[in-house]
Design an enzyme around this catalytic site. Structure first.
Site, PDB file in Angstrom:
ATOM      1  N   GLY A 667      59.632 -51.200 -36.755  1.00  0.00           N
ATOM      2  CA  GLY A 667      58.635 -49.559 -36.605  1.00  0.00           C
ATOM      3  C   GLY A 667      57.856 -50.642 -35.708  1.00  0.00           C
ATOM      4  N   VAL A 672      61.574 -54.974 -40.460  1.00  0.00           N
ATOM      5  CA  VAL A 672      62.068 -54.504 -41.983  1.00  0.00           C
ATOM      6  C   VAL A 672      63.658 -54.956 -42.438  1.00  0.00           C
ATOM      7  CG1 VAL A 672      62.221 -52.877 -44.530  1.00  0.00           C
ATOM      8  CG2 VAL A 672      60.163 -52.547 -42.401  1.00  0.00           C
ATOM      9  N   ASP A 803      48.569 -42.615 -40.865  1.00  0.00           N
ATOM     10  CA  ASP A 803      49.536 -42.510 -40.684  1.00  0.00           C
ATOM     11  C   ASP A 803      50.573 -41.572 -41.279  1.00  0.00           C
ATOM     12  OD1 ASP A 803      51.438 -41.936 -38.365  1.00  0.00           O
ATOM     13  OD2 ASP A 803      51.947 -44.115 -39.213  1.00  0.00           O
TER      14      ASP A 803
END
Length: 977
Positions: A667, A672, A803
Site C-alpha cells: 500500500g 504487509v 482514508d
C-alpha cells in the site's frame, strides 16, 4: 376609403405581430419543458399550447402578456438548461432555478438574457467555470451559491454590475484568489455571501465603502490579517460572519458603531484582545467567538442584553465571572463557554423563559452549587458542567430531565445520590459523573432511561448492589463503575445488554462468581473486573468473546485459565493455573521434582545463550540477503519492541517471517506480510522503511543517516508514529488490533491481528469477489459504522481516519469488519494553531469529501462522507469510480442521477441482492445519501449513522424465509409480511 379603415388595419397589424411574439415565447417555453419534464411531470401539466403562457406554472408576465419571470425553484428538477431557448424571451427579467439537481455547464448563451435583473442558479450540481457576466449589466440579484462551479470566477465582470444588491457566490470550489476588490465598488450591495469560496489574503479596507451592507458572510475561507477598522463604517450591518479563517489582531476599536448588529460570528480564528468593544452592542442576539485567543472578562453588560439567545465563547483564555443576569431576559437558547478559566457561580436564570437547550461550561473554575433552577429546565438537551470546582448536592431533578441527551458532571466535588427521577430521562444517552463524591445506591429506576449508551459513575462512593434492572438497558455500549464501594454479585442481567462493548467494574467489593452470561455479549471488547472479591472458576463462556482487553487480576479466582484467554491479566489470583502462562502453575495433579526443574531451567538458559551468540555472530559478519538481493531485516541488529497487549510471540519470530514469500500486499504506507506463529496463530505485519525507495535509482537501501533524511525518512517515521499513536490505545471489536510495534534505525514494523477474509474491496470488486448476501452486507455496514463511531466519539478528542474506504475495512473469519490503516489519521487539537491545519489532500479518489478538495479542512464529517461511499458500494456493488458513470463522475453523482423515481432507484441495487430484500437495501441507500450530502453540516454524525443503521435492520422474518425457502416462497407468501 372609410375613415375608420386605417385604424382597423393598424389594430390588425398590432394583433398579428403580438400573436407572432407570443408564438415564439410559447416555443421557447415548450423547449424548456421538453428538457426538464421527465424529472417532474406534474409541474409541467399546465404547460400546454392551449393555455396562455402567462398561466404556465412558475411563469409571470407583464401587462403586455410578455414573459418576464420564470421561477421553478425547489421543484426537484434535473437535467441541463436550454439557455438558447430561455434567453430568446426578450422581456425576461427573472430566472430562478435554485434548489434543484440541474447539471452540466453554463453556456455563453446565458449572456443573451440582457434584461435579467434576478438570476438564481444556486444549490444545483453544475460543473465547470462560470462565464464572464459583463453583458448582464442590469443584474441586481445574483445567486450562484452551492452549485458546483469551479475554476477562476470572473470577478472583473462584477465591475459592470453597479446595480447589484444581493451577491451570493459561496460554497463553490473556485480556484483560490485574493479578496476581489471589484466587490468594494458595488455601492448598492446589501448582502454579500462569499462563504467557502477559496478567498485568501486580507479583507481590504475598501470594504468600508459598502455603506448599504446589512449582511456580510466571509466564513470558511483563507482570510488572514486583522479585521479592518473600516468595517466599523458599515452601520447598517445586522449580520457579520467571519468564522473558520486565519484572522489575527483584535476586535477593532469602533466596533461599537455597529449598533444594528444582531449576529456576530468570528469563531475559529486567532483573534486576541478582549470583548470590551462588544459591551455597547445591546441588540446582539448571537455571539459566536469560540476557538480564538481572547482574554479578559466577559463584559458585565452582557447580563443586560435583552435579546441575547446564543453565546459561544469556548476555547479562549477568558477569566473572571459570568454576569449573573446572563440569559434571563430573552428566550435563551444555549451557552458554551467551555475550556476557559472562568470562575464564580453559574448564572441561575438562563432557563428563566423555559427555552434553554444547552448549558456547556466544562473545563473552567466555576464554584458553588448547581443552581436548583436547572432541575426544572425541561428543554435542556445537554447539561455539561464537568471539570470545575462545583460542590453541594446535584439537584434531584437534573437526573430526570425529559429531553436531556448528556448529563456531564464529572471531575467536580459534587455530592448526593442518583435519584429515582432518572426513570423520566427517556432521551438520556450518556452519563459522565466520574470523580465526584456521589454516594448511595444505583437506583432500580435507571432502567427507565432506556436510551442510555454510556454510563460512567467511576471514582465515587456508590454502595450496594448494581440492580438487576440494568439488563433492561438494551442499547448500553459502555459501563464504567470502577473505584466505588459497590458489593454483591455482578448482575447476571448484564448478559442481556447485547450491545455492551466496554465494561469496567474494577476496584469495588463485588463477590461471588463471574456471571456466565457475560460470555453471550457478542460485541464485548474490553472487560475489567480486577481488584474485587470474585471467586470460583473463570467461565468457559468467556472463551467465545473477541476481547482486546481482559483484566481479572487481584481476585480470589481458582481453577484453569481458558486457553483462548491467555493474553489477559490474571495476577493476584493464587489459585489459578495455566498450561500456557508460565507465571502460573501447571493445571496438573502430578507433582514435579524441584531439582529436576532447576536443572532443566539451567540447561535451557545455557542453550539460549549459545543460540544468541551464534545469532549475534551471524549479524556482525554481514547478515544475509533475500531472494531479490536486498538486505534482510535481520541485518538490523538494534530493535526496540513495544507491546500494547500481552504477547505470546517474540520479536525474533516476527523478524524471521518478513520475507518475500510471505508478502500479501502493498500500500501507500508500506508492505504487509503474513506471519504464521508456532502456536498456530496468524499475524499481519506492516513493514515501513524509514526512507523512500522510489527516490533511489538503485533501489538499494541508503546506508547513512544523511541519506535516510534525503530519501524521506521523516515522512515515513511520521506515518508510522501517527498509526502507532492512534491504534495503541484503541480497544474496540470493530477496529483492527495492534499487538506491538518493532522499530530500528531503518525499519518500522506494526504487528496486527491477521484477518483471513481480506478487505471489503476484495469481496466486492476484485478477483476474490464473493457473493455477499444482504444480511452479511448489513452486518459489515453496521460493524464498520460502530468502529468509526468509537473513533469519533469514544475519546476526549475525535480520531479522524481520513482514508475510510472499502479496502481499509478488513474482514475476519466470520466476515465481521475491522477499521484498519491509520497512516493518515488525525486527532484535532482544540488549541491548534493555523499551522496545524492539514493542507495536503489525503485519502483516495472517489471517497474524498468535496469540501476537502478545495479547503483541505479536516473534520469528522469528512469520514462520514467516505463511509457513505462505502455504503453505496455495499448497496450497488459498484466501485466508487466506474466508466459507466461518465467522465468526471463518481458513485455519489451517479446515485444522485438515479433518484428520479422508484424504478430508477431499484435499478441501481446490486443484482445479486434478491428482490424481496431490495427494499431493505433502499433503507441503507437513504442513509448513504445523507452521509454524502454536499454540505458537511448536513451530514449526520457517526453516532446518528449507527442509530439509523440499527433502525434499518433487515426484517428477521424476511431473512429467515429467504434463507430457508428462497425468493420464490417470499413471492408466494408476501401478503403475510
Amino acid at each position: 376609403m372609410p375613415p375608420e379603415l386605417p385604424c382597423f388595419f393598424l389594430l390588425f397589424l398590432i394583433l398579428c405581430f403580438s400573436n407572432t411574439a407570443s408564438s415564439d415565447e410559447l416555443d421557447s417555453l415548450l423547449t424548456l419543458k421538453s428538457t426538464l419534464k421527465s424529472s417532474n411531470p406534474n409541474l409541467f401539466s399546465t404547460w400546454i399550447p392551449s393555455n396562455p403562457t402567462c398561466d404556465f406554472t412558475g411563469v409571470s408576465c407583464n401587462t403586455a402578456r410578455n414573459v418576464t419571470e420564470i421561477d421553478l425553484s425547489k421543484q426537484g428538477l434535473s437535467g441541463t438548461l436550454p439557455f438558447k431557448a430561455i434567453c430568446s424571451l426578450p422581456s425576461l427579467q427573472k430566472l430562478a432555478f435554485g434548489f434543484n439537481f440541474l447539471s452540466g455547464t453554463i453556456s455563453s448563451q446565458l449572456l443573451n438574457c440582457r434584461n435579467l435583473r434576478y438570476l438564481d442558479l444556486g444549490n444545483n450540481q453544475f460543473t465547470g467555470s462560470f462565464p464572464n457576466l459583463s453583458p448582464l449589466s442590469k443584474l441586481e440579484y445574483l445567486y450562484l451559491n452551492l452549485s458546483g462551479f469551479s475554476g477562476i470566477f470572473p470577478w472583473n465582470s462584477l465591475s459592470n454590475m453597479t446595480g447589484l444588491i444581493h451577491l451570493s457566490l459561496g460554497d463553490n470550489p473556485f480556484d483560490t484568489a485574493p479578496f476581489p476588490k471589484q466587490i468594494t465598488e458595488l455601492k448598492k450591495l446589501t448582502m454579500l455571501y462569499l462563504t467557502n469560496s477559496s478567498i485568501s489574503g486580507s479583507i481590504p479596507p475598501e470594504i468600508g465603502n459598502l455603506s448599504e451592507m446589512s449582511s456580510l458572510e466571509l466564513s470558511d475561507n483563507f482570510l488572514s490579517g486583522s479585521i479592518p477598522v473600516e468595517i466599523t463604517k458599515l452601520e447598517k450591518l445586522w449580520q457579520l460572519e467571519l468564522y473558520n479563517n486565519y484572522l489575527t489582531g483584535v476586535i477593532p476599536v469602533g466596533f461599537r458603531n455597529l449598533s444594528s448588529l444582531l449576529r456576530f460570528d468570528a469563531s475559529n480564528n486567532s483573534l486576541g484582545g478582549d470583548l470590551s468593544e462588544l459591551k455597547f452592542l445591546n441588540q446582539l442576539v448571537w455571539i459566536q467567538l469560540y476557538q480564538n485567543n481572547l482574554s479578559g472578562e466577559v463584559p458585565a453588560e452582557f447580563g443586560d442584553f435583552r435579546n441575547l439567545v446564543n453565546l459561544s465563547l469556548y476555547s479562549n483564555n477568558l477569566t473572571g465571572e459570568l454576569p449573573q443576569k446572563l440569559g434571563s431576559w430573552a428566550e435563551f437558547d444555549f451557552i458554551d463557554v467551555s475550556t476557559n478559566s472562568l470562575s464564580g457561580p453559574i448564572p441561575p436564570d438562563m432557563c428563566k423563559k423555559g427555552t434553554m437547550k444547552k448549558l456547556l461550561i466544562l473545563e473552567n473554575k466555576f464554584s458553588g452549587e448547581i443552581p436548583a433552577s436547572y432541575a426544572n429546565c425541561t428543554t435542556l438537551t445537554r447539561f455539561r458542567v464537568s471539570d470545575n470546582l462545583l460542590t453541594g448536592d446535584v439537584p434531584a431533578g437534573i437526573w430526570g430531565l425529559p429531553n436531556v441527551n448528556i448529563i456531564d458532571i464529572a471531575d467536580n466535588q459534587l455530592r448526593g445520590s442518583i435519584t429515582s427521577h432518572i426513570a423520566k430521562a427517556k432521551n438520556l444517552v450518556q452519563i459522565y459523573a466520574s470523580n465526584n463524591d456521589l454516594s448511595g445506591y444505583i437506583p432500580e429506576e435507571i432502567s427507565g432511561a432506556s436510551s442510555l449508551l454510556l454510563i460512567d459513575l467511576s471514582e465515587n462512593k456508590l454502595v450496594g448492589k448494581v440492580p438487576e434492572s440494568i439488563g433492561k438497558l438494551k442499547m448500553l455500549n459502555n459501563l464504567y463503575l470502577q473505584n466505588n464501594q459497590l458489593s454483591g454479585n455482578i448482575p447476571t442481567s448484564l448478559g442481556e445488554c447485547l450491545h455492551l462493548n466496554d465494561v469496567n467494574l474494577a476496584e469495588n467489593a463485588f463477590s461471588g462468581e463471574i456471571p456466565k452470561s457475560l460470555g453471550s455479549l457478542p460485541t464485548l471488547n474490553s472487560l475489567n473486573l480486577s481488584q474485587n472479591d470474585l471467586s470460583g472458576l473463570i467461565p468457559n463462556t468467556l472463551s467465545s468473546l473477541k476481547l482486546s482487553n481482559l483484566d481479572l487480576s487481584y481476585n480470589k479466582l481458582s481453577g484453569p485459565i481458558p486457553k483462548s484467554l491467555s493474553m489477559g491479566a490474571f495476577k493476584g489470583n493464587d489459585h489459578l493455573c495455566s498450561s500456557d502462562i508460565k507465571s502460573f502453575r501447571e493445571c496438573s495433579s502430578r507433582s514435579r521434582d524441584y531439582h529436576t526443574f532447576v536443572i532443566c531451567l539451567v540447561l535451557g538458559l545455557a542453550i539460549l545463550v549459545a543460540l544468541s551468540g551464534c545469532y549475534l555472530y551471524t549479524k556482525l559478519s554481514g547478515g544475509r540477503k533475500d531472494k531479490e538481493g536486498s538486505f534482510s531485516l535481520k541485518d538490523d541488529y538494534s530493535w526496540n519492541m513495544k507491546s500494547y497487549h500481552v504477547l505470546t510471540f517474540s520479536e525474533e519470530e516476527v523478524l524471521d517471517s518478513i520475507k518475500p514469500e510471505n508478502l500479501i500486499g502493498k500500500g501507500g504506507c508500506g508492505s504487509v506480510y503474513k506471519v504464521d506463529l508456532k502456536d498456530g496463530k496468524e499475524l499481519a505485519v506492516k513493514h515501513i522503511w524509514n526512507f523512500d525507495f522510489s527516490d533511489d535509482p538503485k533501489k538499494n537501501r541508503p546506508s547513512t543517516p544523511m541519506l535516510d533524511k534525503k530519501y524521506g525518512s521523516s515522512r515515513r517515521v511520521k506515518e508510522f508514529d501517527m498509526e502507532v499513536k492512534t491504534l495503541s490505545s484503541i480497544r474496540h471489536i470493530n477496529v483492527v488490533k495492534l499487538y506491538c510495534s518493532i522499530t530500528s534505525e531503518d525499519s518500522s514494523l506494526l504487528v496486527y491481528e491477521f484477518l483471513p477474509n481480506g478487505s471489503l474491496w476484495d469481496r466486492l470488486h476484485s478477483s476474490k469477489k464473493l457473493t455477499l448476501d444482504w444480511q452479511s452486507r448489513y452486518d459489515i455496514a453496521l460493524g464498520a459504522a460502530k468502529g468509526l463511531e468509537y473513533l469519533h466519539h469514544g475519546y476526549e478528542r475525535p480520531i479522524i481516519h481520513r482514508d475510510v474506504k472499502s479496502s481499509n475495512i478488513l474482514l475476519d473469519e466470520f466476515l465481521k469488519p475491522r477499521i484498519a490503516d491509520f497512516g493518515l489519521a488525525k486527532i484535532p487539537q482544540v488549541n491548534a494553531t493555523n499551522c496545524d491545519s492539514t493542507h495536503v489532500i489525503a485519502g483516495t479518489h472517489g471517497y474524498i469529501a468535496p469540501e476537502y478538495g478545495y479547503t483541505y479542512k479536516v473534520n469528522e464529517k469528512s469520514d462520514v462522507y467516505s463511509f457513505g461511499v462505502v455504503l453505496m458500494e455495499l448497496v450497488t456493488g459498484k466501485r466508487p469510480i466506474e466508466p459507466e458513470f461518465g467522465e468526471s463522475k463518481d458513485i455519489v453523482s451517479w446515485v444522485s442521477s438515479k433518484l428520479k423515481n422508484r424504478e430508477s432507484v431499484l435499478s441501481i441495487i446490486d443484482s445479486s441482492i434478491i428482490t424481496p430484500l431490495k427494499e431493505e437495501a433502499i433503507k441503507i441507500l437513504k442513509i448513504a445519501i445523507l452521509c454524502t450530502a454536499r454540505l458537511p453540516e448536513l451530514r449526520p454524525t457517526m453516532r446518528s449513522v449507527v442509530q439509523m443503521l440499527e433502525e434499518a435492520e433487515p426484517c428477521q422474518l424476511v431473512s429467515i424465509v429467504v434463507a430457508k425457502d428462497g425468493a420464490k416462497k417470499i413471492e408466494e407468501n408476501k401478503e403475510k409480511f
